[in-house]
Design a protein around this motif. Sequence first.
Motif, mmCIF file in Angstrom:
data_model
loop_
_atom_site.group_PDB
_atom_site.id
_atom_site.type_symbol
_atom_site.label_atom_id
_atom_site.label_comp_id
_atom_site.label_asym_id
_atom_site.label_seq_id
_atom_site.Cartn_x
_atom_site.Cartn_y
_atom_site.Cartn_z
ATOM 1 N N PRO A 1 0.850 -1.166 -0.078
ATOM 2 C CA PRO A 1 0.007 0.015 0.067
ATOM 3 C C PRO A 1 0.959 1.181 -0.081
ATOM 4 O O PRO A 1 2.075 1.328 0.397
ATOM 5 C CB PRO A 1 -0.759 -0.053 1.218
ATOM 6 N N ILE A 2 0.278 2.462 -0.240
ATOM 7 C CA ILE A 2 0.718 3.574 -0.427
ATOM 8 C C ILE A 2 0.123 4.651 0.312
ATOM 9 O O ILE A 2 -1.043 4.537 0.174
ATOM 10 C CB ILE A 2 0.994 4.148 -2.065
ATOM 11 N N PRO A 3 0.936 5.420 1.256
ATOM 12 C CA PRO A 3 -0.017 6.161 2.394
ATOM 13 C C PRO A 3 -0.298 7.341 1.342
ATOM 14 O O PRO A 3 0.208 7.707 0.412
ATOM 15 C CB PRO A 3 1.203 6.617 3.266
ATOM 16 N N ILE A 4 -1.556 7.775 1.675
ATOM 17 C CA ILE A 4 -2.207 9.149 0.819
ATOM 18 C C ILE A 4 -2.833 9.990 1.902
ATOM 19 O O ILE A 4 -3.000 9.720 2.901
ATOM 20 C CB ILE A 4 -3.374 8.489 -0.107
ATOM 21 N N ASN A 5 -2.811 11.392 1.308
ATOM 22 C CA ASN A 5 -3.783 12.441 2.023
ATOM 23 C C ASN A 5 -5.180 12.321 1.863
ATOM 24 O O ASN A 5 -5.628 11.759 0.767
ATOM 25 C CB ASN A 5 -3.250 13.809 1.889
ATOM 26 N N GLY A 6 -5.971 12.488 2.722
ATOM 27 C CA GLY A 6 -7.332 12.680 2.791
ATOM 28 C C GLY A 6 -7.752 14.063 2.189
ATOM 29 O O GLY A 6 -7.498 15.127 2.548
ATOM 30 N N LEU A 7 -8.355 14.228 0.934
ATOM 31 C CA LEU A 7 -8.753 15.450 0.509
ATOM 32 C C LEU A 7 -10.038 16.242 0.718
ATOM 33 O O LEU A 7 -10.985 15.528 0.678
ATOM 34 C CB LEU A 7 -8.442 15.402 -1.138
ATOM 35 N N ASN B 1 -4.314 9.915 8.497
ATOM 36 C CA ASN B 1 -3.519 10.696 9.287
ATOM 37 C C ASN B 1 -2.817 11.824 8.595
ATOM 38 O O ASN B 1 -1.836 12.598 9.421
ATOM 39 C CB ASN B 1 -2.394 9.778 10.104
ATOM 40 N N CYS B 2 -3.017 12.011 7.280
ATOM 41 C CA CYS B 2 -2.746 13.375 6.709
ATOM 42 C C CYS B 2 -3.825 13.885 5.909
ATOM 43 O O CYS B 2 -4.606 13.229 5.130
ATOM 44 C CB CYS B 2 -1.547 12.866 5.731
ATOM 45 N N ILE B 3 -4.155 15.092 6.183
ATOM 46 C CA ILE B 3 -5.395 15.757 5.568
ATOM 47 C C ILE B 3 -4.957 16.837 4.921
ATOM 48 O O ILE B 3 -4.081 17.933 5.359
ATOM 49 C CB ILE B 3 -6.273 16.527 6.690
ATOM 50 N N LYS B 4 -5.553 16.989 3.550
ATOM 51 C CA LYS B 4 -5.210 18.068 2.551
ATOM 52 C C LYS B 4 -6.528 18.989 2.250
ATOM 53 O O LYS B 4 -7.497 18.384 1.922
ATOM 54 C CB LYS B 4 -4.584 17.599 1.454
ATOM 55 N N MET B 5 -6.331 20.284 2.747
ATOM 56 C CA MET B 5 -7.493 21.014 2.594
ATOM 57 C C MET B 5 -7.266 22.199 1.595
ATOM 58 O O MET B 5 -6.237 22.963 1.702
ATOM 59 C CB MET B 5 -7.993 21.665 3.915
ATOM 60 N N ILE C 1 -1.878 14.235 13.253
ATOM 61 C CA ILE C 1 -2.617 14.487 11.929
ATOM 62 C C ILE C 1 -1.745 15.429 11.337
ATOM 63 O O ILE C 1 -1.495 16.751 11.879
ATOM 64 C CB ILE C 1 -4.114 15.140 12.240
ATOM 65 N N THR C 2 -0.953 15.061 9.975
ATOM 66 C CA THR C 2 -0.398 16.192 9.241
ATOM 67 C C THR C 2 -1.351 17.111 8.415
ATOM 68 O O THR C 2 -2.469 16.351 8.008
ATOM 69 C CB THR C 2 0.509 15.377 8.379
ATOM 70 N N LEU C 3 -1.257 18.397 8.540
ATOM 71 C CA LEU C 3 -2.373 18.825 7.705
ATOM 72 C C LEU C 3 -1.359 19.630 6.302
ATOM 73 O O LEU C 3 -0.393 20.377 6.695
ATOM 74 C CB LEU C 3 -2.745 20.120 8.760
ATOM 75 N N ARG C 4 -2.002 19.647 5.522
ATOM 76 C CA ARG C 4 -1.511 20.306 4.325
ATOM 77 C C ARG C 4 -2.554 21.146 3.777
ATOM 78 O O ARG C 4 -3.772 20.894 3.945
ATOM 79 C CB ARG C 4 -1.357 19.272 3.095
ATOM 80 N N GLU D 1 0.383 28.952 12.556
ATOM 81 C CA GLU D 1 -0.206 28.554 14.076
ATOM 82 C C GLU D 1 -0.645 27.234 13.999
ATOM 83 O O GLU D 1 -0.692 26.847 15.315
ATOM 84 C CB GLU D 1 -1.179 29.791 14.278
ATOM 85 N N PHE D 2 -0.979 26.694 13.116
ATOM 86 C CA PHE D 2 -1.607 25.487 13.091
ATOM 87 C C PHE D 2 -0.938 24.047 12.827
ATOM 88 O O PHE D 2 -1.202 23.105 12.265
ATOM 89 C CB PHE D 2 -3.018 25.243 12.215
ATOM 90 N N ASP D 3 0.314 24.594 12.672
ATOM 91 C CA ASP D 3 1.619 23.476 12.190
ATOM 92 C C ASP D 3 1.086 22.831 11.077
ATOM 93 O O ASP D 3 1.077 21.748 10.823
ATOM 94 C CB ASP D 3 1.500 22.397 13.425
ATOM 95 N N ILE D 4 0.954 23.583 9.994
ATOM 96 C CA ILE D 4 0.694 23.214 8.681
ATOM 97 C C ILE D 4 2.186 22.612 8.016
ATOM 98 O O ILE D 4 3.167 23.378 8.218
ATOM 99 C CB ILE D 4 0.274 24.630 7.653
ATOM 100 N N GLN D 5 1.875 21.297 7.533
ATOM 101 C CA GLN D 5 3.098 20.719 6.865
ATOM 102 C C GLN D 5 3.673 21.595 5.746
ATOM 103 O O GLN D 5 4.848 21.773 5.459
ATOM 104 C CB GLN D 5 3.036 19.430 6.666
ATOM 105 N N SER D 6 2.463 21.928 4.849
ATOM 106 C CA SER D 6 3.022 22.524 3.419
ATOM 107 C C SER D 6 2.039 23.374 2.901
ATOM 108 O O SER D 6 0.606 23.064 3.321
ATOM 109 C CB SER D 6 3.606 21.599 2.496
ATOM 110 N N ILE D 7 2.080 24.072 2.068
ATOM 111 C CA ILE D 7 0.884 24.915 1.387
ATOM 112 C C ILE D 7 1.168 24.990 -0.052
ATOM 113 O O ILE D 7 2.692 25.264 -0.479
ATOM 114 C CB ILE D 7 1.025 26.255 1.816
#
Length: 360
Positions: free
Chosen positions: A135-141, A163-167, A193-196, A217-223
């Motif tokens: 399996p490959i880890p993916i973000n939830g969009l 465990n990774c959310i992209k908004m 939770i990693t946030l993108r 302020e929300f520990d965003i991993q990347s934009i």
Amino acid sequence: MVNTVQLQFSYLKRTLIFRFDAGTSRGVLKTRDVYWIQATDPKNREIKGWGEAAPLVKLSPDYRDDFEEVLNRILQKLNGETWESEQDSVLAKLKDLIPSELPAIRFGVETAVLDWKNGGKKRILTNDFFDSQKPIPINGLIWMGDREFMLEQIDQKLNEGFNCIKMKIGAIDFEQEIALLGYIRSQFSSEQITLRVDANGAFSRAEALKKLERLAEFDIQSIEQPIPAGNWNEMRRLCEVTPVAIALDEELIGVPDKEQLLDQIKPQHIILKPTLVGGILETQDWIHLAQSRNIGWWMTSALESNIGLNAISQLASTFNPAIPQGLGTGKLYHNNLQSPLEIQSGFIRYNTDTAWEDPS
């Protein structure tokens, strides 16, 4: 003596129907046209290779009114070509035959020929995703929409075990988007939770840094792509001072000199969509250049059907990715092609117990 074969190409068009109104910074999508390319040997039509050309509205270099006419013309031209069985030879030949201005077509033909070469079993490359069902880890969009719709998606993704959310941001009031990120952080730390976030170029150059400081302020991993593509000098300045790591996305589309872009902007990450950047060979080149500069990367689909998503997943798998990729778009459509691709607990898997639906 090198064995060669002459292949015949054809295509099928399918209009995919979204399960919901898919909001982007370029508008709301309700349907999506894709073109499934078939490669066969006239002497053995039992083996069929399938690829997908799916130019993205208002973004792909080859999104154009006469796309179908251009696709048909390219495939007719390829019908007169002979092909060696070696993978690198196929990819190099297609780079010469299909111009860079047609990245979706090149990716679709690459996939079709390699699938045919490997027996027509939807195996595109040597990779653990297909070969060993790794399996490959993916973000939830989280798609753009009103606050309630986005909050509903957030709860769903958290409950599904991502465990990774992209908004995607930029569609509603920035303060409401900040509140949604705060909602996630009130329940889960950055270790949980990693946030993108993906701005799709929605920030103006004047406001970008202040918004990045708020997001930090929300520990965003990347934009992804905070300001519109094409502003290299301003993007470089942002990358130098940003409190949130910047990932280039649209910036990579149609770039003739990859090294110049990476060396001038010096981003923290790049996002790779094979359909948009020129296919398998070009994506591999971007990755090697990024890695040599200690620039992070991950791969994402560009709303393809499961044929394209399968190829991108296999390509990502060849690099043994440890961080989440953007490969969770398979459930977007009512009429996607049934496939072995499954998403469970933040991973995409290839389930050999499920058969492929025949595209034709």
